[in-house]
Design an enzyme around this catalytic site. Sequence first.
Site, PDB file in Angstrom:
ATOM      1  N   HIS A 181       0.866  -1.185  -0.050  1.00 52.11           N
ATOM      2  CA  HIS A 181       0.024  -0.106   0.053  1.00 52.11           C
ATOM      3  C   HIS A 181       0.658   1.207  -0.129  1.00 52.11           C
ATOM      4  CE1 HIS A 181      -3.243   2.782   1.246  1.00 52.11           C
ATOM      5  NE2 HIS A 181      -3.917   1.971   0.503  1.00 52.11           N
ATOM      6  N   HIS A 199      -5.084   6.035  -5.296  1.00 51.77           N
ATOM      7  CA  HIS A 199      -6.210   6.543  -4.792  1.00 51.77           C
ATOM      8  C   HIS A 199      -6.896   7.920  -5.585  1.00 51.77           C
ATOM      9  CE1 HIS A 199      -4.555   4.263  -1.393  1.00 51.77           C
ATOM     10  NE2 HIS A 199      -5.655   4.391  -1.029  1.00 51.77           N
ATOM     11  N   HIS A 208      -7.352  -2.199  -4.727  1.00 52.83           N
ATOM     12  CA  HIS A 208      -7.704  -2.805  -3.339  1.00 52.83           C
ATOM     13  C   HIS A 208      -8.288  -3.922  -3.365  1.00 52.83           C
ATOM     14  CE1 HIS A 208      -6.969   1.457  -2.232  1.00 52.83           C
ATOM     15  NE2 HIS A 208      -6.412   0.843  -1.188  1.00 52.83           N
ATOM     16  N   HIS A 330     -14.987   5.823   2.997  1.00 53.82           N
ATOM     17  CA  HIS A 330     -13.718   5.363   3.120  1.00 53.82           C
ATOM     18  C   HIS A 330     -12.701   6.117   3.910  1.00 53.82           C
ATOM     19  CE1 HIS A 330      -9.518   5.546   1.143  1.00 53.82           C
ATOM     20  NE2 HIS A 330      -9.661   4.333   1.776  1.00 53.82           N
ATOM     21  N   HIS A 334     -10.527   5.729   7.972  1.00 52.23           N
ATOM     22  CA  HIS A 334      -9.089   5.726   8.228  1.00 52.23           C
ATOM     23  C   HIS A 334      -8.893   6.965   9.174  1.00 52.23           C
ATOM     24  CE1 HIS A 334      -6.963   3.277   5.118  1.00 52.23           C
ATOM     25  NE2 HIS A 334      -7.992   3.335   4.476  1.00 52.23           N
ATOM     26  N   PHE A 359      -1.675   7.222   4.238  1.00 57.88           N
ATOM     27  CA  PHE A 359      -1.537   6.021   3.142  1.00 57.88           C
ATOM     28  C   PHE A 359      -0.382   5.153   3.525  1.00 57.88           C
ATOM     29  CE2 PHE A 359      -4.236   8.587  -0.039  1.00 57.88           C
ATOM     30  CZ  PHE A 359      -5.332   8.065   0.344  1.00 57.88           C
ATOM     31  N   HIS A 372     -11.302  -2.330   4.143  1.00 58.86           N
ATOM     32  CA  HIS A 372     -11.233  -2.441   3.022  1.00 58.86           C
ATOM     33  C   HIS A 372     -12.117  -3.586   2.246  1.00 58.86           C
ATOM     34  CE1 HIS A 372      -9.305   0.776   0.770  1.00 58.86           C
ATOM     35  NE2 HIS A 372      -8.423   1.060   1.848  1.00 58.86           N
TER      36      HIS A 372
END
Length: 605
Positions: A181, A199, A208, A330, A334, A359, A372
């Site tokens: 990632h 992204h 993903h 999403h 995070h 990230f 995810h």
Amino acid sequence: MASSTTTLLLCTNQTLSSPFTNSSLVAKPSQLFFQGRRNQSFKVSCNANNSGEHDKNLEGVDRRNVLLGLGGLYGAANLAPLATAHPMRAPDLKFCSRAEINFPKGPDVPYSCCPPRPDSLNNIPYYEPPPMTKLPARVRPAAHAVDEEYIAKYNLATSLMRDLDKDPTDPRGFKQQANVHCAYCNGAYLIDGKKLQVHQSWLFFPFHRWYLYFYERILGSLIECPTFALPYWNWDHPKGMRLPPMFDVPGSSIYDTRRNPHVRCGTIIDLGSFGEETKSTELQTMTNNLTHMYRQMITNAPCPLLFFGKPYPLGTDPSPGMGTIENIPHTPVHIWTGTVLGSKLENCDTSFGEDMGNFYSAGLDPVFYCHHGNVDRMWNEWKQIGGKRRDLIDKDWLDSEFFFYDENRTPWRVKVRDCLDSKKMGYDYAPMPTPWRNFKPTRKTTTGKVNTDSLRPVSQVFPLAKLDKAISFSINRPASSRTQKEKNEQEEMLTFNGVKHDDREYIRFDVLINAEKTVNANELENVDKVEFAGSYTSLPHVHANHNSCAEGSSFQLAITELLEDNGLEDEHTIAVTLVPKAGGKTICIKGAEITLEACEVLAGS
């Protein structure tokens, strides 16, 4: 490697039926959940067990009548095909370099994200999932509903994956998997002179999906259990709107000490989180969450590019624009789970939001893959809604590629076109009700139509150098009093062009249609109202240049349904309000416009 005795114990007595063959697991209308009383607060106990103690808090909530058939999903929007473009290639490992926390100008990641190089960089083969008839069905369960046997299995598999970190050349190790990632999202890979970012574009969902596919196979192979499936964090349902309890056990292999402490103890997640605690009751937070889900899955995603994100073909700049689900929920999940930006961490001078909140480090928290899993599930759910919700057919998307290692350390290239059907890939999701499908906001906070004559026109507001307070402006529509046929053919779109901000910070601003000029501060916490159009959010990863708003990504909202609900269909001019929630002083926006766009998927080249 687990012993054969342990493997047999863990792989027997599977408690989940396969949705490949068992239709009885499909949710019934009576299972779908609630609107609820708005003034009710829930008591949260830190002593709740995994058997559903928290769920008892929901027993007093009024249930809502839900219709499975949505119908009337209004005509959708899309963009014209690019005249000349190419699919994104898989990264060449010869050009993997040091990743940057906020590429291209941020500090270096404190370790290399580049995966181990395969023995040969030439002719890495393409992977195709084996035929379904040769695969055992993997059924991904809702994380809040798993039993102790599953939790033991998951912890053992993750522990064995962590043990592989002793060999830094093994790409199956936990840290190496997390680095995947980091490499794809923080500028380590260079393709045709440009840094790759999966992204904020149409690569988000397929990347993903493949990432979790191989991660899941590695875990299953370590415990010699080919039916092992990752859990999904069911944050779109009230019973799943907490950190799944199995991730909140200190000392277990799926616990992360760097999570924000506020996620513990059964706290209700805020799917619109922007780095600060909200003052809403638990019931109101749940209501807000379901409203966000309705807006992102239905109102704002009537066609493919709005859901998947903007085209990102080879040779173009990264981050052209995110799709609805990448935006919310999403990104807020995070943010909610990661540390507070700027706080002090052990072995880390200043927090960049670790682990989930940035990230580069997100994959270091095992709950990332659970989160995810539900994001991936939303891809399946969105297509089931119907209408024009279907996969893109543009070859530049279908033929885009990624690079991964499998459970045997074999390197593969994969294509987007081979991951469109999760069942054909050998996995599916244990069904859960989706109450957001019928959670369309009905509460109005504005009486009648806002007097747009008292507002500055859009041309006098933009370009906007900063968004440090709520602003309202008037904007003209290209057409009014449209027929249903016209709505079916073209979606009315509110677009903000050249959106730029400092991506070292958490960013969120809300968009309201026909809201009163003076916005009540307390009311801003609540989004369950017909005036709420949607939110823009961003997770720290890319540092932007704020000297000019000449470039930047675009942010689009489908407003056909909103205009109907607000009684504005016959109005030529409407009022729009922007409300900053986080990072407003660094936000600049080049312009805003309303357009009509055709409801068709991109044509294949």
